[in-house]
Structures are given as C-alpha cells and as structure tokens.
Design a protein around this motif. Structure first.
Motif, PDB file in Angstrom:
ATOM      1  N   SER A 110       0.819  -1.207   0.000  1.00 34.48           N
ATOM      2  CA  SER A 110       0.000   0.000   0.000  1.00 34.48           C
ATOM      3  C   SER A 110       0.855   1.258   0.000  1.00 34.48           C
ATOM      4  O   SER A 110       0.500   2.262  -0.616  1.00 34.48           O
ATOM      5  N   GLY A 111       1.984   1.192   0.680  1.00 30.16           N
ATOM      6  CA  GLY A 111       2.829   2.374   0.797  1.00 30.16           C
ATOM      7  C   GLY A 111       3.552   2.741  -0.485  1.00 30.16           C
ATOM      8  O   GLY A 111       3.983   3.890  -0.657  1.00 30.16           O
ATOM      9  N   THR A 112       3.692   1.777  -1.407  1.00 32.93           N
ATOM     10  CA  THR A 112       4.477   2.040  -2.613  1.00 32.93           C
ATOM     11  C   THR A 112       3.692   1.937  -3.915  1.00 32.93           C
ATOM     12  O   THR A 112       4.098   2.498  -4.927  1.00 32.93           O
ATOM     13  N   GLY A 113       2.574   1.212  -3.909  1.00 33.50           N
ATOM     14  CA  GLY A 113       1.939   0.850  -5.172  1.00 33.50           C
ATOM     15  C   GLY A 113       0.880   1.781  -5.703  1.00 33.50           C
ATOM     16  O   GLY A 113       0.384   1.577  -6.818  1.00 33.50           O
ATOM     17  N   ARG A 114       0.501   2.801  -4.952  1.00 30.56           N
ATOM     18  CA  ARG A 114      -0.639   3.634  -5.357  1.00 30.56           C
ATOM     19  C   ARG A 114      -0.431   4.284  -6.724  1.00 30.56           C
ATOM     20  O   ARG A 114      -1.384   4.438  -7.491  1.00 30.56           O
ATOM     21  N   TYR A 115       0.776   4.662  -7.048  1.00 30.51           N
ATOM     22  CA  TYR A 115       1.020   5.376  -8.301  1.00 30.51           C
ATOM     23  C   TYR A 115       1.847   4.546  -9.287  1.00 30.51           C
ATOM     24  O   TYR A 115       2.437   5.087 -10.221  1.00 30.51           O
ATOM     25  N   PHE A 116       1.851   3.223  -9.060  1.00 30.44           N
ATOM     26  CA  PHE A 116       2.596   2.338  -9.955  1.00 30.44           C
ATOM     27  C   PHE A 116       1.626   1.613 -10.875  1.00 30.44           C
ATOM     28  O   PHE A 116       0.671   0.973 -10.407  1.00 30.44           O
ATOM     29  N   ASP A 117       1.854   1.688 -12.162  1.00 29.92           N
ATOM     30  CA  ASP A 117       0.958   1.074 -13.143  1.00 29.92           C
ATOM     31  C   ASP A 117       1.364  -0.385 -13.375  1.00 29.92           C
ATOM     32  O   ASP A 117       1.974  -0.721 -14.387  1.00 29.92           O
ATOM     33  N   GLY A 118       1.035  -1.215 -12.413  1.00 22.35           N
ATOM     34  CA  GLY A 118       1.381  -2.621 -12.501  1.00 22.35           C
ATOM     35  C   GLY A 118       1.059  -3.319 -11.199  1.00 22.35           C
ATOM     36  O   GLY A 118       0.190  -2.874 -10.440  1.00 22.35           O
ATOM     37  N   TYR A 119       1.765  -4.409 -10.931  1.00 22.94           N
ATOM     38  CA  TYR A 119       1.557  -5.169  -9.705  1.00 22.94           C
ATOM     39  C   TYR A 119       2.647  -4.839  -8.690  1.00 22.94           C
ATOM     40  O   TYR A 119       3.726  -4.348  -9.051  1.00 22.94           O
ATOM     41  N   VAL A 120       2.363  -5.121  -7.441  1.00 23.90           N
ATOM     42  CA  VAL A 120       3.341  -4.903  -6.378  1.00 23.90           C
ATOM     43  C   VAL A 120       3.564  -6.212  -5.635  1.00 23.90           C
ATOM     44  O   VAL A 120       2.608  -6.867  -5.208  1.00 23.90           O
ATOM     45  N   SER A 121       4.824  -6.586  -5.484  1.00 20.44           N
ATOM     46  CA  SER A 121       5.179  -7.794  -4.739  1.00 20.44           C
ATOM     47  C   SER A 121       6.067  -7.414  -3.560  1.00 20.44           C
ATOM     48  O   SER A 121       7.293  -7.319  -3.697  1.00 20.44           O
ATOM     49  N   PRO A 122       5.478  -7.181  -2.388  1.00 21.78           N
ATOM     50  CA  PRO A 122       6.284  -6.940  -1.198  1.00 21.78           C
ATOM     51  C   PRO A 122       6.896  -8.267  -0.756  1.00 21.78           C
ATOM     52  O   PRO A 122       6.296  -9.332  -0.966  1.00 21.78           O
ATOM     53  N   LEU A 123       8.062  -8.224  -0.150  1.00 14.10           N
ATOM     54  CA  LEU A 123       8.650  -9.494   0.286  1.00 14.10           C
ATOM     55  C   LEU A 123       9.509  -9.338   1.537  1.00 14.10           C
ATOM     56  O   LEU A 123      10.093  -8.288   1.791  1.00 14.10           O
ATOM     57  N   PHE A 124       9.523 -10.408   2.304  1.00 18.61           N
ATOM     58  CA  PHE A 124      10.422 -10.562   3.443  1.00 18.61           C
ATOM     59  C   PHE A 124      11.207 -11.851   3.226  1.00 18.61           C
ATOM     60  O   PHE A 124      10.629 -12.860   2.796  1.00 18.61           O
ATOM     61  N   ASP A 125      12.484 -11.830   3.528  1.00 19.62           N
ATOM     62  CA  ASP A 125      13.285 -13.043   3.391  1.00 19.62           C
ATOM     63  C   ASP A 125      12.856 -14.070   4.439  1.00 19.62           C
ATOM     64  O   ASP A 125      12.616 -13.740   5.597  1.00 19.62           O
ATOM     65  N   ALA A 126      12.747 -15.342   4.017  1.00 20.22           N
ATOM     66  CA  ALA A 126      12.369 -16.421   4.924  1.00 20.22           C
ATOM     67  C   ALA A 126      13.456 -17.488   5.001  1.00 20.22           C
ATOM     68  O   ALA A 126      13.208 -18.599   5.467  1.00 20.22           O
ATOM     69  N   ARG A 127      14.647 -17.167   4.509  1.00 19.51           N
ATOM     70  CA  ARG A 127      15.829 -18.024   4.560  1.00 19.51           C
ATOM     71  C   ARG A 127      15.706 -19.229   3.623  1.00 19.51           C
ATOM     72  O   ARG A 127      14.634 -19.583   3.196  1.00 19.51           O
ATOM     73  N   ARG A 128      16.859 -19.807   3.318  1.00 18.85           N
ATOM     74  CA  ARG A 128      16.944 -20.995   2.464  1.00 18.85           C
ATOM     75  C   ARG A 128      16.287 -20.772   1.101  1.00 18.85           C
ATOM     76  O   ARG A 128      15.659 -21.667   0.539  1.00 18.85           O
ATOM     77  N   GLY A 129      16.444 -19.562   0.585  1.00 19.19           N
ATOM     78  CA  GLY A 129      15.911 -19.264  -0.729  1.00 19.19           C
ATOM     79  C   GLY A 129      14.428 -18.976  -0.767  1.00 19.19           C
ATOM     80  O   GLY A 129      13.847 -18.791  -1.845  1.00 19.19           O
ATOM     81  N   GLN A 130      13.793 -18.918   0.399  1.00 19.04           N
ATOM     82  CA  GLN A 130      12.351 -18.687   0.469  1.00 19.04           C
ATOM     83  C   GLN A 130      12.037 -17.228   0.813  1.00 19.04           C
ATOM     84  O   GLN A 130      12.850 -16.537   1.425  1.00 19.04           O
ATOM     85  N   VAL A 131      10.835 -16.805   0.439  1.00 17.24           N
ATOM     86  CA  VAL A 131      10.362 -15.469   0.794  1.00 17.24           C
ATOM     87  C   VAL A 131       8.897 -15.540   1.218  1.00 17.24           C
ATOM     88  O   VAL A 131       8.152 -16.418   0.776  1.00 17.24           O
ATOM     89  N   TYR A 132       8.528 -14.617   2.086  1.00 22.65           N
ATOM     90  CA  TYR A 132       7.112 -14.336   2.329  1.00 22.65           C
ATOM     91  C   TYR A 132       6.732 -13.249   1.331  1.00 22.65           C
ATOM     92  O   TYR A 132       7.381 -12.199   1.265  1.00 22.65           O
ATOM     93  N   THR A 133       5.693 -13.479   0.580  1.00 25.64           N
ATOM     94  CA  THR A 133       5.314 -12.491  -0.419  1.00 25.64           C
ATOM     95  C   THR A 133       3.853 -12.651  -0.801  1.00 25.64           C
ATOM     96  O   THR A 133       3.163 -13.572  -0.350  1.00 25.64           O
ATOM     97  N   GLY A 134       3.379 -11.755  -1.618  1.00 22.13           N
ATOM     98  CA  GLY A 134       2.032 -11.796  -2.167  1.00 22.13           C
ATOM     99  C   GLY A 134       2.021 -10.879  -3.369  1.00 22.13           C
ATOM    100  O   GLY A 134       3.067 -10.308  -3.740  1.00 22.13           O
ATOM    101  N   LEU A 135       0.886 -10.715  -3.987  1.00 18.27           N
ATOM    102  CA  LEU A 135       0.807  -9.845  -5.149  1.00 18.27           C
ATOM    103  C   LEU A 135      -0.410  -8.938  -5.015  1.00 18.27           C
ATOM    104  O   LEU A 135      -1.523  -9.412  -4.756  1.00 18.27           O
ATOM    105  N   TYR A 136      -0.178  -7.644  -5.196  1.00 24.10           N
ATOM    106  CA  TYR A 136      -1.213  -6.638  -4.998  1.00 24.10           C
ATOM    107  C   TYR A 136      -1.274  -5.707  -6.205  1.00 24.10           C
ATOM    108  O   TYR A 136      -0.317  -5.581  -6.969  1.00 24.10           O
ATOM    109  N   GLN A 137      -2.413  -5.011  -6.328  1.00 20.48           N
ATOM    110  CA  GLN A 137      -2.581  -4.043  -7.407  1.00 20.48           C
ATOM    111  C   GLN A 137      -3.615  -3.004  -7.014  1.00 20.48           C
ATOM    112  O   GLN A 137      -4.630  -3.331  -6.403  1.00 20.48           O
TER     113      GLN A 137
END
Length: 237
Positions: free
Chosen positions: A101-128
């Motif tokens: 929400s903090g970054t995507g309001r004026y972006f013409d596309g999708y937003v994928s926020p992420l947190f590192d979860a170690r071992r090559g994994q991430v916590y993420t989702g997709l927003y628009q």
C-alpha cells in the motif's frame, strides 16, 4: 476516531497515531534491537508528544504478520492487551499489505512486497491498485523466490518489488524477470505505521481473545515438536 497503529513484525519498529484522516505523529526505526523493550516507550513518547492519553484511543491496528515470529508476537500481544483493557476495537492487517500500500498507489502494474524467509524462500504476495483501492491478486504465501519469480513472468504488467530484504534476492529477480521487474527506491522499503493505521480504519474488527498472528508457517521449534509428537502417537497405535 483516534487510531494507534503498531508494527513490530520485522526489524522495522513503527507506531503511529492517526486521527480523523490526519497523521498526528509517527515513530519508526529499522534497527536490529529488541522490540519488546522499545515498543512501549515508543508508544508512550508518541502519545505524550501528540497530547493524547490512552482514553482518547478508539481503535488499535496491528501488523499481524508474516514476519519475525518474536516480532509479530510482541506487536499482537501489546495490541490485544490495549484493546482489551481500553475496550476498543482491534484490527489486524497483513504486514505485506502495508508495504504494498505504501508504494503501489502510483505504480501502473503489480506490487510484490517481500520478506526473506531463509533458504531461498520469501514471504510475499501480489497486490494491485484499481480505482484507488488496493486489491489482493495473490494471497500472502511462503514460496521459493525462484519459483515466485518464474510465476510472475506470465503477468501482463511490470511488477514492483519492495522490502528491506530485497537486496538479498534482487539479482535473481532481475535475471528471471528482466525489465519486467522494477525495484522500489531505498526510502520506500520501510513499512509506514501511518499506512497501517489507514488500512485498518475501516476493516472489520477482530475478536480480541481468539485473534492470533498470521505466521504462514510454524516456527521451526514448534514444527519439530509436532513432528516428534506425531511419531510418539504413531508408536502408540
């Protein structure tokens, strides 16, 4: 309406006071320090500086995860305690949604926020954002970064990646997505507690007693305990 927002779900510690769509005050740091020691003094300082007392609060909004197990628990526990003590509504908001929400309001596309979860994994989702409203395209999840980036190659618009852990995965994202992958500016990686407050102001309140964090996955110690317990019970059959 006077909302207190609390986010301790990751290294960033943030608290904010929002009143009638005005940000009265905001405190935020991005330090590897103990949130359990620092969050209450931060809340007290913020409220004192804004000339507010606990009785003025009408809602508590908290980042409910995913993120650091300890960090998420600290914020949720304090928020539940305040809501129960003051008899005011409690709302939980996805920690990833705050970043989007903090970054995507004026972006013409999708937003994928992420947190590192170690071992090559991430916590993420997709927003628009559509018509000024933040929509969830893909639910928050735990996934291998490579698999996530490969999945996003089929999207029809560019994807904006944001989060303090982005530097860990940025090279791999760029290799897979090329110009379709866009990276947020340095100043946009900290989740804003004022954004958290605004996201939660109209959301349905939680039941204070049954509300729990959204870890997405079990803590490693808890998973091992359940695995051991399962083996013991299986042996008793």
């Amino acid at each position: 309406m006077t909302i207190l927002a609390i986010d301790t779900s990751n290294y960033t510690l943030g608290v904010a006071l929002v009143e009638e769509n005005q940000v009265l005050g905001e405190y935020m740091t991005n330090l590897k320090k103990n949130h359990s020691i620092r969050v209450m003094p931060a809340i007290q300082t913020l409220m004192r500086d804004c000339d507010r007392v606990p009785a003025d609060l009408t809602k508590v909004v908290v980042a409910k995860g995913p993120g650091s197990y300890t960090g998420v628990r600290i914020g949720v526990t304090i928020a539940k305690t305040l809501a129960w003590t003051l008899k005011i509504p409690l709302v939980g908001v996805s920690s990833l949604e705050i970043l989007a929400s903090g970054t995507g309001r004026y972006f013409d596309g999708y937003v994928s926020p992420l947190f590192d979860a170690r071992r090559g994994q991430v916590y993420t989702g997709l927003y628009q954002y559509k018509n000024g409203e933040l929509l969830t395209v893909e639910q928050d999840q735990l996934i291998m970064l490579v698999d996530w980036a490969q999945y996003l190659t089929k999207m029809d618009r560019p994807i904006l990646f944001v989060g303090n852990d982005l530097s860990i995965h940025q090279q791999k994202i760029a290799e897979i997505l090329g110009s379709k992958g866009v990276f947020a500016a340095l100043t946009e990686h900290n989740p804003r507690p004022s954004v958290l407050a605004l996201l939660g102001q109209n959301q349905t309140e939680e039941d204070v007693h049954s509300f729990v964090p959204n870890y997405i996955r079990l803590a490693e110690a808890e998973a091992k305990w359940l695995e051991a317990k399962g083996k013991i019970l299986k042996g008793q059959d």
